[in-house]
Design an enzyme around this catalytic site. Structure first.
Site, PDB file in Angstrom:
ATOM      1  CG  PHE A  96      -0.271   0.214   2.546  1.00  0.00           C
ATOM      2  CD1 PHE A  96      -0.084   1.491   3.077  1.00  0.00           C
ATOM      3  CD2 PHE A  96       0.174  -0.872   3.295  1.00  0.00           C
ATOM      4  CE1 PHE A  96       0.522   1.676   4.305  1.00  0.00           C
ATOM      5  CE2 PHE A  96       0.777  -0.697   4.527  1.00  0.00           C
ATOM      6  CZ  PHE A  96       0.963   0.574   5.035  1.00  0.00           C
ATOM      7  CB  CYS A  97       1.268   4.252  -1.737  1.00  0.00           C
ATOM      8  SG  CYS A  97      -0.143   4.600  -2.819  1.00  0.00           S
ATOM      9  CG  PHE A  98      -1.341   9.063   1.778  1.00  0.00           C
ATOM     10  CD1 PHE A  98      -1.250   8.939   3.151  1.00  0.00           C
ATOM     11  CD2 PHE A  98      -2.208  10.005   1.252  1.00  0.00           C
ATOM     12  CE1 PHE A  98      -2.006   9.742   3.997  1.00  0.00           C
ATOM     13  CE2 PHE A  98      -2.962  10.818   2.080  1.00  0.00           C
ATOM     14  CZ  PHE A  98      -2.863  10.690   3.460  1.00  0.00           C
ATOM     15  CB  SER A 104       0.203   1.306  -4.152  1.00  0.00           C
ATOM     16  OG  SER A 104      -0.961   1.971  -4.576  1.00  0.00           O
ATOM     17  CE1 TYR A 125      -1.031   5.204   8.223  1.00  0.00           C
ATOM     18  CE2 TYR A 125      -1.985   7.250   7.412  1.00  0.00           C
ATOM     19  CZ  TYR A 125      -1.484   6.494   8.451  1.00  0.00           C
ATOM     20  OH  TYR A 125      -1.436   7.026   9.710  1.00  0.00           O
TER      21      TYR A 125
END
Length: 367
Positions: A96-98, A104, A125
């Site tokens: 995952f990223c933000f 991602s 996130y």
């Protein structure tokens, strides 16, 4: 590796401790992430900063182009190897990223080009954090709580962990909740603490069920703050009062805060530095409550503590610590506890030694 779909089943991720690969920058990870997440960033902090400036000044397309320039060649190869290693070690995991967006997707694409299909968490996130915030507030509002209280040194945490459905706030905060409560490893960030607490509450509800047992704490556990709503619920919850003889309490304090802490410092820092840092830990903890003790009482206790430390250093014996421990319990902690307990008398369900409380919990219909 067989293809697995991307997921938004956040509950399952947290209940099952699914490994998560956080591809955000280290500064973002340090501010807050999740118990089963490790940081394997697409960009380091400086690269992220430069791309962010480019995005604001020149737009998304040029920011993406700069990102590709910064993360290329050997740098890209090193990061790709870290992602492949994580995927091989955790075939059930996700990345995952933000927001589940560009970073991602790009990471996922590069891993796929290397021959590995690896799924991501939809919403990233931000969605995971929102899920935990909402679930924690729901658990606090709807849950049943029992609070374990008792004088300092009764070994509340030891007993808590044997109760039917415990959530260990001090363990989650990595702090024992007093001036002497610091551990040799740092506390989590406030966001990490809240995330750990939310996951623990979810597991207590879904895996075990029934009333959740908590240790009596102030709002701050070290520098980690309990949610105001949880502190309010704890302030109304029924109490179990743990009692032990003074001699047992002195022994528990010595085991936990003298012998155990020295072992931890020696294990972390080595013999010479470990002893120095352990000595500083004890004296500094006492000094932090100097104003509340009063100058004369503080100095008396400090003299006893320094004598015990000198004797321990020379002989390896810890028995002289009992003198300052007993004085601190009887003259400082016990009067404070007795006053506070006087405000809570109507909430007491049961009181007694560990075996009595554990027997009550197992037969009360609350387990």
């Amino acid at each position: 590796m067989a293809t697995r779909p991307d997921t938004d089943d956040y509950l399952s991720l947290f209940l099952n401790d699914v490994p998560l690969m956080d591809v955000r920058a280290p500064v973002e990870f340090t501010k807050g992430s999740f118990p089963c997440a490790i940081n394997a960033p697409l960009m380091n902090d400086e690269e992220r900063r430069r791309v962010g400036i480019c995005y604001k000044e020149k737009g998304q397309d040029q920011a993406i182009e700069l990102g590709h320039q910064l993360v290329s060649g050997d740098i890209k190869s090193q990061r790709l190897e870290a992602w492949k290693r994580f995927a091989a070690q955790h075939p059930e995991g996700y990345l995952f990223c933000f927001r589940g967006g560009l970073r991602s997707r790009l990471t996922q694409q590069w891993i796929k080009e290397a021959g590995i299909d690896y799924p991501l968490v939809k919403g990233g996130y931000k969605a995971l954090r929102r899920f935990l915030i909402d679930s924690l507030e729901a658990q606090i509002a709807e849950g049943q709580f029992r609070v374990l209280s008792g004088k300092t040194g009764t070994g509340k945490t030891r007993v808590l962990q044997q109760l039917p459905n415990p959530v260990d706030l001090e363990g989650l905060a990595n702090h024992r909740g007093s001036s002497f409560g610091r551990q040799v490893t740092p506390q989590p960030s406030q966001i990490d603490f809240e995330n750990r607490l939310a996951v623990a509450m979810l597991k207590a509800h879904h895996h075990i069920g029934g009333p959740i047992y908590l240790e009596d704490e102030s709002r701050l556990v070290g520098r980690c703050a309990l949610p105001e709503t949880l502190k309010n619920r704890m302030g109304e919850a029924p109490l179990l009062i743990l009692e032990r003889p003074l001699s047992d309490r002195i022994q528990i304090i010595r085991e936990d805060y003298v012998e155990g802490m020295l072992a931890d410092y020696l294990g972390r820092d080595g013999e010479q530095a470990g002893w120095i840092n352990f000595r500083d830990y004890l004296l500094s903890a006492l000094d932090r409550i100097r104003k509340r003790l009063g100058g004369e009482r503080h100095q008396h206790l400090r003299n006893l503590m320094e004598d015990a430390l000198d004797h321990q250093h020379d002989s390896g014996e810890t028995d002289r610590h009992d003198r300052w421990i007993q004085a601190l319990l009887q003259d400082y902690y016990d009067p404070m506890y007795d006053y506070q307990l006087g405000q809570k008398e109507g909430r007491i369900l049961v009181r007694g030694e560990p075996e009595e409380l554990l027997d009550w919990a197992s037969h009360s219909g609350c387990a």
